[in-house]
Each structure stands twice: as C-alpha cells, then as structure tokens.
Design a protein around this motif. Structure first.
Motif, PDB file in Angstrom:
ATOM      1  N   THR A  42       0.870  -1.172   0.000  1.00  9.64           N
ATOM      2  CA  THR A  42       0.000   0.000   0.000  1.00  9.64           C
ATOM      3  C   THR A  42       0.907   1.222   0.000  1.00  9.64           C
ATOM      4  O   THR A  42       2.001   1.204   0.567  1.00  9.64           O
ATOM      5  CB  THR A  42      -0.944   0.022   1.217  1.00  9.64           C
ATOM      6  OG1 THR A  42      -0.163   0.025   2.417  1.00  9.64           O
ATOM      7  CG2 THR A  42      -1.874  -1.183   1.204  1.00  9.64           C
ATOM      8  N   TRP A  43       0.447   2.257  -0.654  1.00 11.05           N
ATOM      9  CA  TRP A  43       1.301   3.417  -0.888  1.00 11.05           C
ATOM     10  C   TRP A  43       0.757   4.664  -0.220  1.00 11.05           C
ATOM     11  O   TRP A  43      -0.436   4.925  -0.259  1.00 11.05           O
ATOM     12  CB  TRP A  43       1.416   3.674  -2.392  1.00 11.05           C
ATOM     13  CG  TRP A  43       2.070   2.556  -3.123  1.00 11.05           C
ATOM     14  CD1 TRP A  43       1.444   1.524  -3.773  1.00 11.05           C
ATOM     15  CD2 TRP A  43       3.464   2.327  -3.257  1.00 11.05           C
ATOM     16  NE1 TRP A  43       2.378   0.677  -4.298  1.00 11.05           N
ATOM     17  CE2 TRP A  43       3.625   1.145  -4.004  1.00 11.05           C
ATOM     18  CE3 TRP A  43       4.599   3.007  -2.818  1.00 11.05           C
ATOM     19  CZ2 TRP A  43       4.877   0.631  -4.328  1.00 11.05           C
ATOM     20  CZ3 TRP A  43       5.843   2.503  -3.144  1.00 11.05           C
ATOM     21  CH2 TRP A  43       5.973   1.322  -3.894  1.00 11.05           C
ATOM     22  N   VAL A  44       1.652   5.437   0.390  1.00 12.47           N
ATOM     23  CA  VAL A  44       1.328   6.782   0.847  1.00 12.47           C
ATOM     24  C   VAL A  44       1.349   7.695  -0.374  1.00 12.47           C
ATOM     25  O   VAL A  44       0.428   8.463  -0.611  1.00 12.47           O
ATOM     26  CB  VAL A  44       2.337   7.268   1.912  1.00 12.47           C
ATOM     27  CG1 VAL A  44       2.062   8.707   2.305  1.00 12.47           C
ATOM     28  CG2 VAL A  44       2.318   6.353   3.122  1.00 12.47           C
ATOM     29  N   TRP A  45       2.412   7.584  -1.156  1.00 11.32           N
ATOM     30  CA  TRP A  45       2.540   8.277  -2.436  1.00 11.32           C
ATOM     31  C   TRP A  45       2.853   7.193  -3.453  1.00 11.32           C
ATOM     32  O   TRP A  45       3.902   6.565  -3.391  1.00 11.32           O
ATOM     33  CB  TRP A  45       3.628   9.334  -2.358  1.00 11.32           C
ATOM     34  CG  TRP A  45       3.926  10.068  -3.633  1.00 11.32           C
ATOM     35  CD1 TRP A  45       3.147  10.153  -4.751  1.00 11.32           C
ATOM     36  CD2 TRP A  45       5.103  10.814  -3.921  1.00 11.32           C
ATOM     37  NE1 TRP A  45       3.761  10.905  -5.710  1.00 11.32           N
ATOM     38  CE2 TRP A  45       4.966  11.328  -5.222  1.00 11.32           C
ATOM     39  CE3 TRP A  45       6.257  11.112  -3.204  1.00 11.32           C
ATOM     40  CZ2 TRP A  45       5.943  12.121  -5.826  1.00 11.32           C
ATOM     41  CZ3 TRP A  45       7.214  11.898  -3.797  1.00 11.32           C
ATOM     42  CH2 TRP A  45       7.062  12.400  -5.092  1.00 11.32           C
ATOM     43  N   GLU A  46       1.937   6.938  -4.352  1.00 12.14           N
ATOM     44  CA  GLU A  46       1.995   5.814  -5.282  1.00 12.14           C
ATOM     45  C   GLU A  46       3.365   5.680  -5.950  1.00 12.14           C
ATOM     46  O   GLU A  46       3.861   6.629  -6.568  1.00 12.14           O
ATOM     47  CB  GLU A  46       0.904   5.953  -6.354  1.00 12.14           C
ATOM     48  CG  GLU A  46       0.791   4.762  -7.274  1.00 12.14           C
ATOM     49  CD  GLU A  46       0.306   3.490  -6.591  1.00 12.14           C
ATOM     50  OE1 GLU A  46       0.791   2.415  -6.950  1.00 12.14           O
ATOM     51  OE2 GLU A  46      -0.565   3.592  -5.696  1.00 12.14           O
ATOM     52  N   SER A  47       3.953   4.522  -5.787  1.00 14.02           N
ATOM     53  CA  SER A  47       5.242   4.128  -6.376  1.00 14.02           C
ATOM     54  C   SER A  47       6.449   4.870  -5.811  1.00 14.02           C
ATOM     55  O   SER A  47       7.573   4.666  -6.274  1.00 14.02           O
ATOM     56  CB  SER A  47       5.228   4.278  -7.901  1.00 14.02           C
ATOM     57  OG  SER A  47       4.251   3.438  -8.457  1.00 14.02           O
ATOM     58  N   TRP A  48       6.242   5.707  -4.791  1.00 13.89           N
ATOM     59  CA  TRP A  48       7.354   6.459  -4.206  1.00 13.89           C
ATOM     60  C   TRP A  48       7.523   6.179  -2.718  1.00 13.89           C
ATOM     61  O   TRP A  48       8.629   5.903  -2.275  1.00 13.89           O
ATOM     62  CB  TRP A  48       7.157   7.967  -4.411  1.00 13.89           C
ATOM     63  CG  TRP A  48       7.279   8.378  -5.841  1.00 13.89           C
ATOM     64  CD1 TRP A  48       6.258   8.533  -6.752  1.00 13.89           C
ATOM     65  CD2 TRP A  48       8.475   8.653  -6.555  1.00 13.89           C
ATOM     66  NE1 TRP A  48       6.741   8.893  -7.973  1.00 13.89           N
ATOM     67  CE2 TRP A  48       8.120   8.979  -7.884  1.00 13.89           C
ATOM     68  CE3 TRP A  48       9.824   8.664  -6.211  1.00 13.89           C
ATOM     69  CZ2 TRP A  48       9.051   9.317  -8.854  1.00 13.89           C
ATOM     70  CZ3 TRP A  48      10.746   8.998  -7.183  1.00 13.89           C
ATOM     71  CH2 TRP A  48      10.364   9.321  -8.473  1.00 13.89           C
TER      72      TRP A  48
END
Length: 161
Positions: A42-48
């Motif tokens: 799961t992402w806070v900032w997608e892909s970063w």
C-alpha cells in the motif's frame, strides 16, 4: 601463470569449495516466497513512499536532501498534492517524527516554519533534551525510536543524518 596468480587461484578455489559445502543444503527462496510473505504494497505516495517501507534519500552533503524531506513532511502534515499532482490521501496525513542526528534542531525548526509547517506536528524523540542528537550507534536511542514509531499518530519518520 605466475606463482602469485597460482596462489590466488588456489585460495579462490578453497574459498569456493568451502562456500559450496556450507550452502549445499540450503533451499533457495524465490520472489514467490516474498509475495506470499508481504502481499500487496500500500502506498502513501503511489510508487514512491510505501506504507511501512524504508525509503532512503541519499546524496552528497548540501544538495537539498533535508529540504526534500521537509517538503515531504509538509505534505504528510497538511495534505495537498504530491509533486506529480496526485492528491495526498487524507487518511495518510498526520504527524511526522523527525530524528535529528546532525545538530541542526534550531535551523531545521526555522525551515519547518518557512514551509508553513506547524511545529507541534513535527515530533522529536524524547531524549530528555530537545537539543540532543539521536545517536544511531546508541541502542537506547534505537529502542526509543522503535517504540515511538509504533504510535498511530506518526505517519512518516525522517532520519536526518
């Protein structure tokens, strides 16, 4: 082949034989095992910035790593948009934990203010003195850091070292 090359070859052969013997009974694992263990990220900032993952920003001194981290902190604290114009999910906003290792508490407090970050949302480790640096070689400091990291209010941890 020179005598030196022969000796190096003999040493390398012995090391390889020992390594082969020590690992012959080990079962190799695969990325399938990793997928079973961790599942989807799961992402806070997608892909970063992944939830629960370590993301490192590494570069030479003076190129702006701390400024980038303060910018990320401001987005976690206040919401808004990521640099790629994706909105910050409101469920990902909260306090950040700033772990200072470089004796820049005062200057960094001013930097947070210049970014418009409420200073009460930037938490620091309770080391007994607000000017104390975190020592990453000190097990007590690690124990405090790991304990504080479990708090739900902390959405991002930045170790500035």
């Amino acid at each position: 082949m020179s005598n030196k090359d022969k000796r190096m070859f003999e040493i390398d052969s012995k090391i390889m034989e020992k390594a082969t013997e020590e690992t012959k009974d080990l079962d190799l694992q695969s990325m399938e095992d990793v997928e079973k263990e961790f599942g989807d990220t799961t992402w806070v900032w997608e892909s970063w910035l992944g939830n629960g993952l370590v993301t490192m920003i590494v570069s030479d001194s003076g190129v702006g790593k701390t400024t980038v981290c303060i910018d990320l902190a401001s987005r976690i604290i206040s919401g808004g948009f990521w640099p790629d114009n994706e909105p910050v999910d409101s469920t990902d906003t909260g306090n950040i934990l700033w772990v200072e290792c470089e004796s820049l508490q005062g200057p960094n407090a001013k930097r947070f203010q210049r970014f418009g970050i409420p200073l009460d949302r930037v938490k620091i480790l309770p080391l007994g003195d607000v000017a104390a640096d975190t020592n990453l070689d000190n097990q007590k400091h690690w124990d405090i850091l790991l304990g504080v990291a479990q708090r739900r209010e902390i959405k991002l941890i930045i170790i500035d070292s």
